[in-house]
Every structure is written in C-alpha cells, then in structure tokens.
Design a protein around this motif. Structure first.
Motif, PDB file in Angstrom:
ATOM      1  N   LYS A  27       0.858  -1.179   0.000  1.00  0.00           N
ATOM      2  CA  LYS A  27       0.000   0.000   0.000  1.00  0.00           C
ATOM      3  C   LYS A  27       0.891   1.223   0.000  1.00  0.00           C
ATOM      4  N   LEU A  28       0.743   2.058  -1.017  1.00  0.00           N
ATOM      5  CA  LEU A  28       1.472   3.322  -1.067  1.00  0.00           C
ATOM      6  C   LEU A  28       0.666   4.366  -0.310  1.00  0.00           C
ATOM      7  N   PRO A  29       1.329   5.288   0.378  1.00  0.00           N
ATOM      8  CA  PRO A  29       0.593   6.326   1.120  1.00  0.00           C
ATOM      9  C   PRO A  29      -0.351   7.104   0.201  1.00  0.00           C
ATOM     10  N   GLY A  30      -1.613   7.172   0.601  1.00  0.00           N
ATOM     11  CA  GLY A  30      -2.603   7.910  -0.167  1.00  0.00           C
ATOM     12  C   GLY A  30      -3.048   7.226  -1.446  1.00  0.00           C
ATOM     13  N   GLU A  31      -2.640   5.995  -1.674  1.00  0.00           N
ATOM     14  CA  GLU A  31      -2.983   5.270  -2.905  1.00  0.00           C
ATOM     15  C   GLU A  31      -3.671   3.953  -2.547  1.00  0.00           C
ATOM     16  N   ALA A  32      -4.229   3.313  -3.550  1.00  0.00           N
ATOM     17  CA  ALA A  32      -4.755   1.962  -3.387  1.00  0.00           C
ATOM     18  C   ALA A  32      -3.587   0.983  -3.374  1.00  0.00           C
ATOM     19  N   ASP A  33      -3.882  -0.274  -3.154  1.00  0.00           N
ATOM     20  CA  ASP A  33      -2.836  -1.294  -3.222  1.00  0.00           C
ATOM     21  C   ASP A  33      -2.209  -1.305  -4.606  1.00  0.00           C
ATOM     22  N   VAL A  34      -0.900  -1.529  -4.640  1.00  0.00           N
ATOM     23  CA  VAL A  34      -0.170  -1.645  -5.898  1.00  0.00           C
ATOM     24  C   VAL A  34       0.714  -2.877  -5.836  1.00  0.00           C
ATOM     25  N   LEU A  35       1.107  -3.356  -6.997  1.00  0.00           N
ATOM     26  CA  LEU A  35       2.044  -4.466  -7.067  1.00  0.00           C
ATOM     27  C   LEU A  35       3.460  -3.916  -7.108  1.00  0.00           C
ATOM     28  N   VAL A  36       4.363  -4.626  -6.459  1.00  0.00           N
ATOM     29  CA  VAL A  36       5.777  -4.262  -6.463  1.00  0.00           C
ATOM     30  C   VAL A  36       6.456  -5.153  -7.492  1.00  0.00           C
ATOM     31  N   GLY A  48      21.052  -5.118 -15.695  1.00  0.00           N
ATOM     32  CA  GLY A  48      20.544  -4.141 -14.736  1.00  0.00           C
ATOM     33  C   GLY A  48      19.143  -4.469 -14.288  1.00  0.00           C
ATOM     34  N   SER A  49      18.712  -3.765 -13.245  1.00  0.00           N
ATOM     35  CA  SER A  49      17.363  -3.942 -12.733  1.00  0.00           C
ATOM     36  C   SER A  49      16.850  -2.601 -12.228  1.00  0.00           C
ATOM     37  N   LEU A  50      15.533  -2.500 -12.157  1.00  0.00           N
ATOM     38  CA  LEU A  50      14.900  -1.260 -11.753  1.00  0.00           C
ATOM     39  C   LEU A  50      13.572  -1.587 -11.091  1.00  0.00           C
ATOM     40  N   LYS A  51      13.405  -1.120  -9.854  1.00  0.00           N
ATOM     41  CA  LYS A  51      12.159  -1.341  -9.130  1.00  0.00           C
ATOM     42  C   LYS A  51      11.064  -0.483  -9.747  1.00  0.00           C
ATOM     43  N   THR A  52       9.840  -1.014  -9.717  1.00  0.00           N
ATOM     44  CA  THR A  52       8.696  -0.270 -10.230  1.00  0.00           C
ATOM     45  C   THR A  52       7.439  -0.707  -9.478  1.00  0.00           C
ATOM     46  N   TRP A  53       6.395   0.079  -9.603  1.00  0.00           N
ATOM     47  CA  TRP A  53       5.090  -0.260  -9.050  1.00  0.00           C
ATOM     48  C   TRP A  53       4.132  -0.440 -10.211  1.00  0.00           C
ATOM     49  N   VAL A  54       3.236  -1.400 -10.071  1.00  0.00           N
ATOM     50  CA  VAL A  54       2.264  -1.700 -11.116  1.00  0.00           C
ATOM     51  C   VAL A  54       0.869  -1.510 -10.523  1.00  0.00           C
ATOM     52  N   PHE A  55       0.143  -0.555 -11.065  1.00  0.00           N
ATOM     53  CA  PHE A  55      -1.205  -0.232 -10.621  1.00  0.00           C
ATOM     54  C   PHE A  55      -2.220  -1.050 -11.420  1.00  0.00           C
ATOM     55  N   PRO A  56      -3.461  -1.165 -10.915  1.00  0.00           N
ATOM     56  CA  PRO A  56      -4.476  -1.923 -11.661  1.00  0.00           C
ATOM     57  C   PRO A  56      -4.636  -1.445 -13.099  1.00  0.00           C
ATOM     58  N   GLU A  57      -4.616  -0.125 -13.308  1.00  0.00           N
ATOM     59  CA  GLU A  57      -4.776   0.372 -14.681  1.00  0.00           C
ATOM     60  C   GLU A  57      -3.606  -0.038 -15.568  1.00  0.00           C
ATOM     61  N   GLU A 134      -5.001 -13.296 -10.259  1.00  0.00           N
ATOM     62  CA  GLU A 134      -5.475 -14.299  -9.304  1.00  0.00           C
ATOM     63  C   GLU A 134      -4.661 -14.287  -8.014  1.00  0.00           C
ATOM     64  N   THR A 135      -3.360 -14.092  -8.130  1.00  0.00           N
ATOM     65  CA  THR A 135      -2.472 -14.172  -6.973  1.00  0.00           C
ATOM     66  C   THR A 135      -2.558 -12.918  -6.106  1.00  0.00           C
ATOM     67  N   TRP A 136      -2.601 -11.759  -6.740  1.00  0.00           N
ATOM     68  CA  TRP A 136      -2.640 -10.490  -6.005  1.00  0.00           C
ATOM     69  C   TRP A 136      -3.794  -9.625  -6.514  1.00  0.00           C
ATOM     70  N   PRO A 137      -5.021  -9.949  -6.105  1.00  0.00           N
ATOM     71  CA  PRO A 137      -6.156  -9.131  -6.559  1.00  0.00           C
ATOM     72  C   PRO A 137      -5.976  -7.677  -6.096  1.00  0.00           C
ATOM     73  N   LEU A 138      -6.325  -6.768  -6.973  1.00  0.00           N
ATOM     74  CA  LEU A 138      -6.230  -5.336  -6.679  1.00  0.00           C
ATOM     75  C   LEU A 138      -7.605  -4.705  -6.818  1.00  0.00           C
ATOM     76  N   ASP A 139      -7.861  -3.701  -5.991  1.00  0.00           N
ATOM     77  CA  ASP A 139      -9.106  -2.934  -6.144  1.00  0.00           C
ATOM     78  C   ASP A 139      -9.028  -2.187  -7.454  1.00  0.00           C
ATOM     79  N   GLU A 140     -10.075  -2.250  -8.234  1.00  0.00           N
ATOM     80  CA  GLU A 140     -10.076  -1.613  -9.551  1.00  0.00           C
ATOM     81  C   GLU A 140     -11.006  -0.403  -9.553  1.00  0.00           C
ATOM     82  N   ASP A 141     -10.809   0.489  -8.626  1.00  0.00           N
ATOM     83  CA  ASP A 141     -11.664   1.670  -8.507  1.00  0.00           C
ATOM     84  C   ASP A 141     -11.829   2.398  -9.781  1.00  0.00           C
TER      85      ASP A 141
END
Length: 141
Positions: A27-36, A48-57, A134-141
C-alpha cells in the motif's frame, strides 16, 4: 504465507532477456494497493534492474498492449507515466522483437534488447497476466 514471484513479462532468447517480475503487493501512502515489481535486463553486454510499481490500470493497459502485439502492432506500454516505459517493436520477417525500456524519472537510462518472439509466447503472456490477477487481486476503482 508469501507468494512466489511471477514474471508478468518474460521475453528471452539468444542470450538476452527482459523480465518484469512481480514480487508482491503493498500500500502506497494515499494510494490503493499496488504491485511491487522489478524490471530485469540481462545481455552479454549489459545487466541491470529497476524497481517499479504496477497499478491496476497498468495491468489493464498491459492486456490491451498484448492484444495489439498479438494483432501485429508495435506497442508503447506506460509511455508518459512516471513508471519505466516499455516499447516493443515487431520484426515480422525474423520472428523477433526489439524491446526498449526507458526510465525517465529515476536513472534517466534507456536500454534496447532484441529477442525472438514466437506465437507460443502470447499464450504464455496472457496466462502470466491471469496469474497476477489471481495471486494479487487489486481494487479496480
């Protein structure tokens, strides 16, 4: 119990790979759940590698991008967002694609990798997307 990571995107061949590995949900502050997630690029020349967040949209947009790729069109996924952008250009004559990852916000780096792309890859890519939902359901507001 922690879930095993799932590769949302897995393109590999000829010694090159581009992977977007989803490792969990937060959970990001002020946001819905996101995938890491983490983009991982590996070639004989660059790694190389780079961290990112993946939102429902983003997942819905990936579904649309897969549909476009499957129909033979190049795609630009997440272009214009703060997340790393992913471009896939098809080379239909050689059954391969050129993948470019562009990070304008953090590292200001762009890398391009070429890998084979078979028809079987698409079934696997749709399956990976379904497993993420299926593994990490996200709210799809």
């Amino acid at each position: 119990m922690a879930e095993e990571p799932i590769d949302l995107i897995h393109l590999e061949g000829n010694g090159n790979s581009v992977i977007l590995r989803i490792t969990g949900k937060e959970k990001l502050p002020g946001e819905a759940d996101v995938l890491v997630g983490e983009f991982q690029v590996d070639t004989p020349f660059v790694r190389g590698s780079l961290k990112t967040w993946v939102f429902p949209e983003h997942l819905r947009q990936w579904q649309q991008s897969l549909d476009m790729l499957d129909a033979g069109h190049d795609i630009a996924w997440l272009e214009g967002t703060r997340a790393p952008w992913l471009y896939i250009e098809l080379d239909e004559d050689d059954d391969r694609c050129e993948i470019t990852i562009k990070d304008d916000s953090m590292s200001q780096t762009t890398v391009t990798v070429t890998v084979p792309l078979s028809d079987a890859w698409f079934n696997d890519a749709y399956h990976r997307l379904d497993r993420i939902w299926e593994t990490w359901p996200l709210d799809e507001d």
